[in-house]
Design a protein around this motif. Structure first.
Motif, PDB file in Angstrom:
ATOM      1  N   LEU A 161      -3.418   3.718  -1.545  1.00  0.00           N
ATOM      2  CA  LEU A 161      -3.434   3.332  -2.945  1.00  0.00           C
ATOM      3  C   LEU A 161      -2.801   1.960  -3.118  1.00  0.00           C
ATOM      4  O   LEU A 161      -1.828   1.624  -2.434  1.00  0.00           O
ATOM      5  N   THR A 209      -6.499  12.928 -11.047  1.00  0.00           N
ATOM      6  CA  THR A 209      -5.645  12.703  -9.881  1.00  0.00           C
ATOM      7  C   THR A 209      -4.598  11.625 -10.124  1.00  0.00           C
ATOM      8  O   THR A 209      -3.768  11.366  -9.259  1.00  0.00           O
ATOM      9  N   PHE A 244      -1.574  -0.900  -6.328  1.00  0.00           N
ATOM     10  CA  PHE A 244      -1.173  -0.874  -7.729  1.00  0.00           C
ATOM     11  C   PHE A 244      -1.385  -2.240  -8.362  1.00  0.00           C
ATOM     12  O   PHE A 244      -1.238  -3.270  -7.712  1.00  0.00           O
ATOM     13  N   VAL A 262      -5.465   8.528 -10.450  1.00  0.00           N
ATOM     14  CA  VAL A 262      -6.087   7.304  -9.939  1.00  0.00           C
ATOM     15  C   VAL A 262      -7.039   6.767 -11.000  1.00  0.00           C
ATOM     16  O   VAL A 262      -7.835   7.509 -11.576  1.00  0.00           O
ATOM     17  N   ASP A 294     -10.577   0.886  -1.139  1.00  0.00           N
ATOM     18  CA  ASP A 294     -11.788   1.563  -0.669  1.00  0.00           C
ATOM     19  C   ASP A 294     -12.776   0.581  -0.058  1.00  0.00           C
ATOM     20  O   ASP A 294     -13.573  -0.043  -0.759  1.00  0.00           O
ATOM     21  N   ARG A 314      -1.264   8.262  -0.098  1.00  0.00           N
ATOM     22  CA  ARG A 314      -1.271   9.617  -0.646  1.00  0.00           C
ATOM     23  C   ARG A 314      -2.051  10.474   0.352  1.00  0.00           C
ATOM     24  O   ARG A 314      -3.272  10.488   0.351  1.00  0.00           O
ATOM     25  N   VAL A 329      -3.749   2.188 -11.066  1.00  0.00           N
ATOM     26  CA  VAL A 329      -3.682   2.683  -9.687  1.00  0.00           C
ATOM     27  C   VAL A 329      -5.105   2.758  -9.136  1.00  0.00           C
ATOM     28  O   VAL A 329      -5.997   3.336  -9.775  1.00  0.00           O
ATOM     29  N   PHE A 330      -5.300   2.173  -7.940  1.00  0.00           N
ATOM     30  CA  PHE A 330      -6.620   2.139  -7.327  1.00  0.00           C
ATOM     31  C   PHE A 330      -6.568   2.682  -5.898  1.00  0.00           C
ATOM     32  O   PHE A 330      -5.574   2.485  -5.192  1.00  0.00           O
ATOM     33  N   VAL A 331      -7.648   3.313  -5.487  1.00  0.00           N
ATOM     34  CA  VAL A 331      -7.842   3.596  -4.071  1.00  0.00           C
ATOM     35  C   VAL A 331      -8.342   2.318  -3.409  1.00  0.00           C
ATOM     36  O   VAL A 331      -9.284   1.683  -3.898  1.00  0.00           O
ATOM     37  N   GLY A 358     -11.566   4.744   1.795  1.00  0.00           N
ATOM     38  CA  GLY A 358     -11.535   5.624   0.644  1.00  0.00           C
ATOM     39  C   GLY A 358     -11.847   7.068   0.962  1.00  0.00           C
ATOM     40  O   GLY A 358     -11.737   7.930   0.085  1.00  0.00           O
ATOM     41  N   VAL A 377       0.851  -1.182   0.000  1.00  0.00           N
ATOM     42  CA  VAL A 377       0.000   0.000   0.000  1.00  0.00           C
ATOM     43  C   VAL A 377       0.891   1.238   0.000  1.00  0.00           C
ATOM     44  O   VAL A 377       1.893   1.298   0.718  1.00  0.00           O
ATOM     45  N   THR A 378       0.528   2.211  -0.801  1.00  0.00           N
ATOM     46  CA  THR A 378       1.184   3.513  -0.796  1.00  0.00           C
ATOM     47  C   THR A 378       0.175   4.550  -0.323  1.00  0.00           C
ATOM     48  O   THR A 378      -0.970   4.561  -0.807  1.00  0.00           O
TER      49      THR A 378
END
Length: 307
Positions: free
Chosen positions: A49, A133, A51, A135, A64, A44, A60-62, A209, A41-42
């Motif tokens: 986020l 963004t 990957f 995303v 959520d 922001r 790239v996904f949130v 999210g 997880v990264t």
């Protein structure tokens, strides 16, 4: 005034979405769960986020837990060449207003090392709050709920567990130091638990999210926080799935009691939330600092206090 990056996964009407299943050789007749995949997880800001790829192209996904489906932006549909089903129209209601969109069919999707079987996803309008963004969409509950989910956002990792939970199965292994929250009133796979704000018991959505925690204006009014009171508070802007930014008040509440912790004189963003049972959204400003296990089979959330 810069809108907060608050991606509120309040997406409605998930009719017709196929639920993916883990493609592995696990023995589901034997009690116990074990890790199926670990996904880095990264962060922001407060938003997690993850990957992956679609059709071999980076995505790239949130991450959520408040979105009941996998959702893609219109830009992602073009980028990945997603097939649209114009017969299926979905309505999404959330921060920024109401959106209507078609369904798409994703046939080659990975999140980390997890292969997601072909299934329908929903689309966000080109003018949604996450447009531009970087995303591509929201990684939501339609996939997460197949597993037991260990959200270790402080250590930037989410682990998906597969197997069979029996009555005597201990999961998570760190449960003795966590607070167990009943999520039996949850709807569409999104976890709803109880929180107490200034003595009022409220239903709260656990939503990674959402960058910030939110209280519905109707719940605030029931607690005696009138529009006149809110007019004297600070103002912020929220961006979400809808096409616009929403003005919201930032009000300080005396006490918030949740998962064995008490918070005094803490601010919450007060805004209009869609009608329903949800009074509050507990966002990543809280969730990102605690280890959380979401047991979709038992409909429980385990929340460990921060170190």
């Amino acid at each position: 005034m810069r809108p907060l990056f608050a991606l509120i996964g309040l997406l409605l009407l998930l009719a017709g979405c196929a639920t993916p299943h883990p493609d592995d050789d696990f023995d589901f007749d034997t009690c116990g769960v074990r890790p199926r995949v670990q996904i880095p997880v990264t962060m922001r800001g407060n938003v997690p986020l993850v990957f992956g790829s679609i059709s071999g192209k980076p995505a790239v996904f949130v991450l959520d837990t408040g979105a009941d489906a996998v959702v893609l932006t219109e830009q992602a549909v073009t980028k990945f060449g997603i097939d649209l089903d114009t017969r299926a129209v979905y309505t999404g209601v959330g921060i920024g207003g109401t959106t209507r969109s078609f369904a798409g069919v994703v046939r080659d999707m990975r999140i980390g090392d997890l292969v997601v079987p072909p299934h329908r996803v929903r689309l966000l309008a080109a003018n949604s709050g996450i447009a531009g963004t970087g995303v591509d969409g929201l990684f939501g509950v339609s996939v997460l709920s197949v597993f037991e989910v260990d959200l270790d956002l402080p250590n930037r990792i989410v682990t998906l567990y597969a197997g069979r939970l029996c009555p005597d199965t201990v999961a998570p292994h760190w449960a003795p130091r966590a607070v167990m929250m009943d999520a039996s009133r949850s709807e569409r796979g999104r976890f709803t638990v109880q929180v107490t704000v200034d003595g009022y018991k409220l239903n709260a959505l656990l939503d990674t999210g959402a960058a910030v925690s939110l209280l519905s204006s109707r719940a605030a009014l029931a607690m005696g926080v009138t529009p006149e009171v809110l007019s004297r508070d600070g103002i912020t802007m929220l961006a979400g799935i809808g096409p616009g930014a929403t003005r919201a008040a930032v009000h300080r509440f005396g006490t918030i009691d949740f998962a064995g912790e008490r918070f005094n004189n803490r601010p919450l963003v007060v805004t209009e939330l869609p009608p329903g049972v949800i009074d509050m959204i507990i966002g990543a400003d809280y969730l990102a600092h605690r280890r959380i296990w979401l047991s979709y089979a038992r409909r429980r959330a385990y929340i460990a206090p921060p170190p």
